[in-house]
Design a protein around this motif. Structure first.
Motif, PDB file in Angstrom:
ATOM      1  N   ALA A 211      32.463  10.603  38.349  1.00 42.38           N
ATOM      2  CA  ALA A 211      33.539   9.749  37.845  1.00 42.38           C
ATOM      3  C   ALA A 211      34.870  10.313  38.326  1.00 42.38           C
ATOM      4  CB  ALA A 211      33.515   9.694  36.322  1.00 42.38           C
ATOM      5  N   VAL A 212      35.695   9.441  38.879  1.00 38.16           N
ATOM      6  CA  VAL A 212      36.977   9.837  39.463  1.00 38.16           C
ATOM      7  C   VAL A 212      38.028   8.824  39.020  1.00 38.16           C
ATOM      8  CG1 VAL A 212      38.131  10.557  41.595  1.00 38.16           C
ATOM      9  CG2 VAL A 212      35.632  10.557  41.487  1.00 38.16           C
ATOM     10  N   ALA A 213      39.275   9.258  38.942  1.00 41.62           N
ATOM     11  CA  ALA A 213      40.372   8.353  38.588  1.00 41.62           C
ATOM     12  C   ALA A 213      41.388   8.308  39.729  1.00 41.62           C
ATOM     13  CB  ALA A 213      41.044   8.790  37.296  1.00 41.62           C
ATOM     14  N   ALA A 214      42.173   7.243  39.734  1.00 43.87           N
ATOM     15  CA  ALA A 214      43.218   7.085  40.744  1.00 43.87           C
ATOM     16  C   ALA A 214      44.365   6.296  40.146  1.00 43.87           C
ATOM     17  CB  ALA A 214      42.669   6.370  41.980  1.00 43.87           C
ATOM     18  N   HIS A 215      45.517   6.402  40.766  1.00 41.10           N
ATOM     19  CA  HIS A 215      46.619   5.507  40.393  1.00 41.10           C
ATOM     20  C   HIS A 215      47.418   5.153  41.630  1.00 41.10           C
ATOM     21  CE1 HIS A 215      50.436   7.823  40.596  1.00 41.10           C
ATOM     22  NE2 HIS A 215      49.694   8.887  40.351  1.00 41.10           N
ATOM     23  N   PRO A 216      48.050   3.969  41.657  1.00 43.74           N
ATOM     24  CA  PRO A 216      48.683   3.472  42.876  1.00 43.74           C
ATOM     25  C   PRO A 216      50.141   3.852  43.058  1.00 43.74           C
ATOM     26  CG  PRO A 216      48.718   1.767  41.223  1.00 43.74           C
ATOM     27  CD  PRO A 216      48.004   2.944  40.608  1.00 43.74           C
TER      28      PRO A 216
END
Length: 303
Positions: free
Chosen positions: A198-203
């Protein structure tokens, strides 16, 4: 790479299946487009089927459209059933769709709209599809958060649905903080399986339709400064694409634009707020999310 990771660095995606929520426009569309161009079979999971079909027509590759309304648990269950029937394996689930700064509204199930859509909807969808990812080596769940997780953000367990009072900025902060807490808790529960991460990102600050509900006092300044402060949806999608495809990514990481303020630039690992790492709150949020959605994950409880 000299800090300039871009779509040219996306590895060959042939043989991989990717489900991207909110893929008819903006960041989701750009993410789906790049994955398809690199050979992935891509499912555009969208609320508006007509817009989804128009988006699919603009993408070269193996692309299908699936109706998904994240404001309805019935729709989420129906979509998950259809996706499962069509795809015995899933390599990437990209929880991208979201709403921002909406007026006070509730979902079909009575949840505050931002919390219900951004967090609970994706929590339920992930739980219903996870057994299609678990057997697949290298599979990933990528959830899109926001720098908004730092702004007036806390998990208000005493009023999760903002029934006593409502502040659209604080409600967005809660939802985006929940996205990160979900990612970190999910990664701990996945760790013993050794296949899925599980990984998170933001733009960063991307010029997309998401800002249409920006409070009136900020709307004019944002429109004036957009060319200076924001980046294109294609650039904004790069942190998600890196989180989804870079072979060097590890579970529990968070990717965002590389400049000092995390607003613009090429993607790199970034840090999230201290509050997002509170494991007791993460576990409590998980338990309540299972209760609210009725979705239990096919994972052994964390010990």
């Amino acid at each position: 790479m000299n800090g300039t990771w871009d779509e040219q660095n996306v590895p060959d995606q042939r043989g991989r299946v990717a489900v991207v929520t909110g893929a008819n426009t903006g960041l989701g569309f750009e993410t789906a487009k790049v994955l398809a161009e690199h050979g992935a079979t891509v499912v555009l999971a969208v609320r508006d089927l007509q817009k989804g079909k128009q988006a699919a027509a603009g993408i070269a590759g193996d692309v299908t459209v699936q109706a998904l309304d994240l404001t309805s648990l019935d729709s989420i269950r129906s979509a998950a059933e259809s996706i499962r029937a069509a795809h015995p394996r899933i390599d990437l689930l990209i929880n991208n769709a979201g709403v921002m700064y909406t007026p006070k509204r509730t979902t079909a199930d009575g949840f505050e709209q931002q919390f219900g859509t951004n967090h609970l909807g994706h929590f339920a969808l992930t739980g219903l599809l996870l057994d299609r990812l678990l057997p697949v080596p290298g599979s990933r769940v990528v959830t899109v958060s926001s720098t908004g997780h730092r702004i007036r953000a806390a998990i208000h367990f005493d009023d999760l649905q903002w029934e006593r009072s409502y502040n659209r900025v604080a409600a967005y902060g809660q939802a985006k903080l929940a996205n990160l807490m979900f990612t970190y808790e999910l990664q701990r529960r996945l760790a013993s399986y050794g296949t899925t991460i599980a990984v998170a990102a933001h733009p960063g600050v991307s010029n997309t339709e998401l800002i249409r509900n920006t409070p009136a006092a900020l709307r004019i300044p944002v429109s004036w400064l957009a060319p200076v402060l924001t980046q294109t949806p294609a650039m904004g999608a790069l942190p998600t694409l890196r989180a989804a495809t870079d072979p060097n990514v590890t579970g529990g990481q968070y990717y965002g634009p590389g400049n000092r303020s995390q607003t613009r630039g090429f993607p790199k690992p970034v840090t999230s707020s201290p509050a997002s790492h509170d494991q007791a709150i993460q576990q409590r949020l998980w338990t309540i999310s299972e209760e609210l959605t009725g979705v239990t994950f096919p994972l052994a409880p964390r010990t």
